[in-house]
Design a protein around this motif. Structure first.
Motif, PDB file in Angstrom:
ATOM      1  N   SER A 151       0.843  -1.199   0.000  1.00  0.00           N
ATOM      2  CA  SER A 151       0.000   0.000   0.000  1.00  0.00           C
ATOM      3  C   SER A 151       0.874   1.243   0.000  1.00  0.00           C
ATOM      4  N   PHE A 152       0.362   2.290  -0.621  1.00  0.00           N
ATOM      5  CA  PHE A 152       1.058   3.568  -0.709  1.00  0.00           C
ATOM      6  C   PHE A 152       0.108   4.683  -0.290  1.00  0.00           C
ATOM      7  N   PRO A 153       0.580   5.626   0.538  1.00  0.00           N
ATOM      8  CA  PRO A 153      -0.281   6.733   0.994  1.00  0.00           C
ATOM      9  C   PRO A 153      -0.345   7.849  -0.052  1.00  0.00           C
ATOM     10  N   ALA A 154      -0.779   7.486  -1.256  1.00  0.00           N
ATOM     11  CA  ALA A 154      -0.851   8.457  -2.353  1.00  0.00           C
ATOM     12  C   ALA A 154      -1.819   7.933  -3.402  1.00  0.00           C
ATOM     13  N   GLY A 155      -2.419   8.853  -4.123  1.00  0.00           N
ATOM     14  CA  GLY A 155      -3.261   8.483  -5.245  1.00  0.00           C
ATOM     15  C   GLY A 155      -2.408   8.135  -6.452  1.00  0.00           C
ATOM     16  N   LEU A 156      -3.054   7.597  -7.472  1.00  0.00           N
ATOM     17  CA  LEU A 156      -2.314   7.183  -8.662  1.00  0.00           C
ATOM     18  C   LEU A 156      -1.673   8.343  -9.401  1.00  0.00           C
ATOM     19  N   ASP A 157      -2.299   9.517  -9.398  1.00  0.00           N
ATOM     20  CA  ASP A 157      -1.686  10.663 -10.079  1.00  0.00           C
ATOM     21  C   ASP A 157      -0.335  10.998  -9.456  1.00  0.00           C
ATOM     22  N   ARG A 158      -0.264  10.971  -8.136  1.00  0.00           N
ATOM     23  CA  ARG A 158       1.008  11.257  -7.445  1.00  0.00           C
ATOM     24  C   ARG A 158       2.035  10.172  -7.748  1.00  0.00           C
ATOM     25  N   LEU A 159       1.633   8.906  -7.689  1.00  0.00           N
ATOM     26  CA  LEU A 159       2.566   7.816  -7.970  1.00  0.00           C
ATOM     27  C   LEU A 159       3.048   7.877  -9.419  1.00  0.00           C
ATOM     28  N   TRP A 160       2.152   8.183 -10.347  1.00  0.00           N
ATOM     29  CA  TRP A 160       2.532   8.290 -11.756  1.00  0.00           C
ATOM     30  C   TRP A 160       3.576   9.395 -11.941  1.00  0.00           C
ATOM     31  N   THR A 161       3.372  10.508 -11.257  1.00  0.00           N
ATOM     32  CA  THR A 161       4.333  11.614 -11.342  1.00  0.00           C
ATOM     33  C   THR A 161       5.698  11.182 -10.817  1.00  0.00           C
ATOM     34  N   VAL A 162       5.724  10.483  -9.696  1.00  0.00           N
ATOM     35  CA  VAL A 162       6.990  10.014  -9.115  1.00  0.00           C
ATOM     36  C   VAL A 162       7.667   9.019 -10.055  1.00  0.00           C
ATOM     37  N   ALA A 165      12.432  -3.431   0.801  1.00  0.00           N
ATOM     38  CA  ALA A 165      13.296  -2.254   0.902  1.00  0.00           C
ATOM     39  C   ALA A 165      12.885  -1.192  -0.113  1.00  0.00           C
ATOM     40  N   ASP A 166      12.525  -1.621  -1.304  1.00  0.00           N
ATOM     41  CA  ASP A 166      12.046  -0.723  -2.357  1.00  0.00           C
ATOM     42  C   ASP A 166      10.788   0.010  -1.878  1.00  0.00           C
ATOM     43  N   HIS A 167       9.865  -0.735  -1.276  1.00  0.00           N
ATOM     44  CA  HIS A 167       8.623  -0.158  -0.762  1.00  0.00           C
ATOM     45  C   HIS A 167       8.912   0.857   0.349  1.00  0.00           C
ATOM     46  N   ALA A 168       9.794   0.502   1.268  1.00  0.00           N
ATOM     47  CA  ALA A 168      10.152   1.419   2.358  1.00  0.00           C
ATOM     48  C   ALA A 168      10.758   2.707   1.804  1.00  0.00           C
ATOM     49  N   PHE A 169      11.631   2.591   0.800  1.00  0.00           N
ATOM     50  CA  PHE A 169      12.205   3.782   0.184  1.00  0.00           C
ATOM     51  C   PHE A 169      11.109   4.640  -0.432  1.00  0.00           C
ATOM     52  N   THR A 170      10.182   4.007  -1.160  1.00  0.00           N
ATOM     53  CA  THR A 170       9.129   4.765  -1.834  1.00  0.00           C
ATOM     54  C   THR A 170       8.225   5.459  -0.826  1.00  0.00           C
ATOM     55  N   LEU A 171       7.922   4.817   0.279  1.00  0.00           N
ATOM     56  CA  LEU A 171       7.114   5.462   1.311  1.00  0.00           C
ATOM     57  C   LEU A 171       7.815   6.718   1.831  1.00  0.00           C
ATOM     58  N   GLN A 172       9.107   6.614   2.057  1.00  0.00           N
ATOM     59  CA  GLN A 172       9.870   7.772   2.524  1.00  0.00           C
ATOM     60  C   GLN A 172       9.939   8.842   1.438  1.00  0.00           C
ATOM     61  N   TYR A 173      10.130   8.439   0.203  1.00  0.00           N
ATOM     62  CA  TYR A 173      10.228   9.360  -0.928  1.00  0.00           C
ATOM     63  C   TYR A 173       8.938  10.165  -1.122  1.00  0.00           C
ATOM     64  N   LEU A 174       7.810   9.545  -0.789  1.00  0.00           N
ATOM     65  CA  LEU A 174       6.519  10.203  -0.939  1.00  0.00           C
ATOM     66  C   LEU A 174       6.237  11.235   0.153  1.00  0.00           C
ATOM     67  N   GLN A 175       7.040  11.217   1.228  1.00  0.00           N
ATOM     68  CA  GLN A 175       6.836  12.158   2.318  1.00  0.00           C
ATOM     69  C   GLN A 175       7.088  13.584   1.815  1.00  0.00           C
ATOM     70  N   PRO A 176       6.317  14.553   2.302  1.00  0.00           N
ATOM     71  CA  PRO A 176       6.563  15.944   1.907  1.00  0.00           C
ATOM     72  C   PRO A 176       7.975  16.372   2.295  1.00  0.00           C
ATOM     73  N   GLY A 177       8.646  17.035   1.373  1.00  0.00           N
ATOM     74  CA  GLY A 177       9.992  17.539   1.627  1.00  0.00           C
ATOM     75  C   GLY A 177      11.083  16.507   1.436  1.00  0.00           C
ATOM     76  N   ALA A 178      10.702  15.287   1.021  1.00  0.00           N
ATOM     77  CA  ALA A 178      11.727  14.231   0.834  1.00  0.00           C
ATOM     78  C   ALA A 178      12.515  14.450  -0.453  1.00  0.00           C
TER      79      ALA A 178
END
Length: 169
Positions: free
Chosen positions: A9-20, A156-169
């Motif tokens: 699971s990711f705390p973001a909508g698909l538009d945000r994930l697509w942008t990343v 580990a990939d998932h943990a990185f992405t969760l951190q990357y999605l944080q504001p200011g990351a």
């Protein structure tokens, strides 16, 4: 052949994930943070509907942590080739196809699945992985070992992405 499923699971909508996912900086930062000594983007194509990435990364191998039977198969560094294709099939769903191949080894992991927006700020990815080895006799053992390593890498990939999605990351 060995199979396993994975849901994240990711705390973001698909538009945000697509942008990343559509920025080449993301996989470069991710794999370097996860220990790659080199990341080479071989192809990075982005449209409004498709993201296709092919890259190679060099990763250290802790040979001492491997079972004795596997140690002769690997050097202290392994090059992995990744191919991924993300396709936006609707505003609420992305299809995913991923392939990971350790270069020089008769081994491959192929994942297919979806990334679905469950709520405004919640998306879930479900992947089904198939691992195949062409090594006679020890192929199933190699597949199990690679599956274990792949699960750890995906966590580990998932943990990185969760951190990357944080504001200011």
């Amino acid at each position: 052949m060995m199979e396993f499923s994975l849901t994240q699971s990711f705390p973001a909508g698909l538009d945000r994930l697509w942008t990343v996912f559509s920025h080449p900086e993301y996989p470069q930062r991710k794999y370097r943070a996860l220990g790659a000594s080199a990341v080479r983007l071989l192809r990075f194509d982005v449209t409004a509907q498709v993201i296709e990435v092919e890259l190679e990364r060099d990763v250290p191998v802790d040979v001492a942590a491997l079972p004795l039977w596997a140690r002769p198969l690997l050097a202290r560094q392994q090059t992995l080739r990744h191919r991924s294709r993300w396709r936006r099939v609707s505003p609420a769903q992305i299809s995913a196809e991923l392939e990971i191949t350790p270069l020089g080894l008769p081994l491959q992991a192929h994942g297919m699945g979806t990334l679905v927006q469950a709520a405004t700020n919640l998306s879930r990815m479900a992947l089904r992985w198939q691992l195949t080895s062409r090594l006679p006799l020890i192929g199933p053992k190699v597949e199990r070992l690679f599956a274990h390593q792949l699960r750890q890498a995906l966590d580990a990939d998932h943990a990185f992405t969760l951190q990357y999605l944080q504001p200011g990351a």
